[in-house]
Write a protein that holds these residues in place. Structure first.
Motif, short mmCIF file in Angstrom:
data_model
loop_
_atom_site.label_atom_id
_atom_site.label_comp_id
_atom_site.label_asym_id
_atom_site.label_seq_id
_atom_site.Cartn_x
_atom_site.Cartn_y
_atom_site.Cartn_z
N SER A 4 -11.89 -1.57 -4.29
CA SER A 4 -10.54 -2.03 -3.96
C SER A 4 -9.45 -1.21 -4.02
O SER A 4 -8.44 -0.94 -3.28
CB SER A 4 -10.09 -3.18 -4.82
OG SER A 4 -9.98 -2.90 -6.13
N VAL A 5 -9.38 -0.22 -5.09
CA VAL A 5 -8.62 1.00 -5.24
C VAL A 5 -8.49 1.84 -4.03
O VAL A 5 -7.66 2.18 -3.62
CB VAL A 5 -8.62 1.79 -6.63
CG1 VAL A 5 -7.73 3.11 -6.74
CG2 VAL A 5 -8.30 0.76 -7.85
N ARG A 6 -9.75 2.26 -3.58
CA ARG A 6 -10.05 3.00 -2.45
C ARG A 6 -9.28 2.55 -1.33
O ARG A 6 -8.95 3.15 -0.50
CB ARG A 6 -11.48 3.45 -2.30
CG ARG A 6 -11.92 4.52 -1.55
CD ARG A 6 -13.19 5.04 -1.38
NE ARG A 6 -13.64 5.27 -2.84
CZ ARG A 6 -14.74 5.13 -3.05
NH1 ARG A 6 -15.79 4.69 -2.52
NH2 ARG A 6 -15.18 5.84 -4.31
N ALA A 7 -9.49 1.39 -1.01
CA ALA A 7 -8.95 0.55 0.04
C ALA A 7 -7.44 0.52 0.07
O ALA A 7 -7.01 0.81 0.97
CB ALA A 7 -9.45 -0.97 0.11
N VAL A 8 -6.82 0.38 -1.00
CA VAL A 8 -5.69 0.27 -1.21
C VAL A 8 -4.90 1.60 -0.78
O VAL A 8 -4.08 2.12 -0.04
CB VAL A 8 -5.19 -0.18 -2.49
CG1 VAL A 8 -3.42 0.06 -2.65
CG2 VAL A 8 -5.21 -1.61 -2.64
N ARG A 11 -5.33 2.44 2.90
CA ARG A 11 -4.22 1.66 3.55
C ARG A 11 -2.78 2.32 3.26
O ARG A 11 -2.09 2.59 4.29
CB ARG A 11 -4.38 0.33 3.14
CG ARG A 11 -2.99 -0.54 3.64
CD ARG A 11 -3.49 -0.99 5.26
NE ARG A 11 -2.27 -1.69 5.83
CZ ARG A 11 -2.04 -2.95 5.87
NH1 ARG A 11 -3.16 -3.81 5.37
NH2 ARG A 11 -0.98 -3.41 6.42
N LEU A 12 -2.68 2.75 2.29
CA LEU A 12 -1.36 3.81 1.86
C LEU A 12 -1.16 4.82 2.77
O LEU A 12 -0.19 5.09 3.20
CB LEU A 12 -1.31 3.81 0.62
CG LEU A 12 -0.11 4.67 0.06
CD1 LEU A 12 1.40 3.73 0.05
CD2 LEU A 12 -0.29 5.01 -1.52
N TRP A 13 -2.36 5.57 2.84
CA TRP A 13 -2.31 6.99 3.63
C TRP A 13 -2.11 6.56 5.05
O TRP A 13 -1.44 7.14 5.93
CB TRP A 13 -3.44 7.54 3.23
CG TRP A 13 -3.76 8.96 4.02
CD1 TRP A 13 -4.53 8.93 5.26
CD2 TRP A 13 -2.74 9.91 3.94
NE1 TRP A 13 -4.10 10.37 5.62
CE2 TRP A 13 -2.86 10.90 5.14
CE3 TRP A 13 -1.80 10.35 3.19
CZ2 TRP A 13 -2.46 12.06 5.06
CZ3 TRP A 13 -1.22 11.63 3.07
CH2 TRP A 13 -1.59 12.50 4.30
#
Length: 75
Positions: A4-8, A11-13
């Motif tokens: 989930s951290v990687r997904a966030v 998405r931020l990038w």
């Protein structure tokens, strides 16, 4: 959790790269360079000593000043 951290972060990038103007991205790169340069000088001073303290003080304060107001003439 790591997924989930990687997904966030992904998405931020994507949002940043797609929705931020190139001129602002260049300014962000410059500020990141100044922060990393100041951190490297601080780390060097902490690990290897403070012999040329005047040089450290001037370099670190220049990096700090560049981060506070990177282009004073541009308003």
């Amino acid at each position: 959790m790591a997924g989930s951290v990687r997904a966030v972060l992904g998405r931020l990038w994507q949002e940043y790269a797609g929705g931020t103007a190139l001129r602002l991205q260049l300014l962000d790169c410059y500020l990141l360079y100044m922060v990393l340069s100041g951190a490297a000088q601080f780390l060097y001073c902490g690990l290897l000593g403070t012999f040329p303290f005047n040089s450290f003080l001037s370099g670190f304060s220049a990096c700090l000043a560049a981060c506070v107001d990177p282009f004073p003439g541009l308003k």
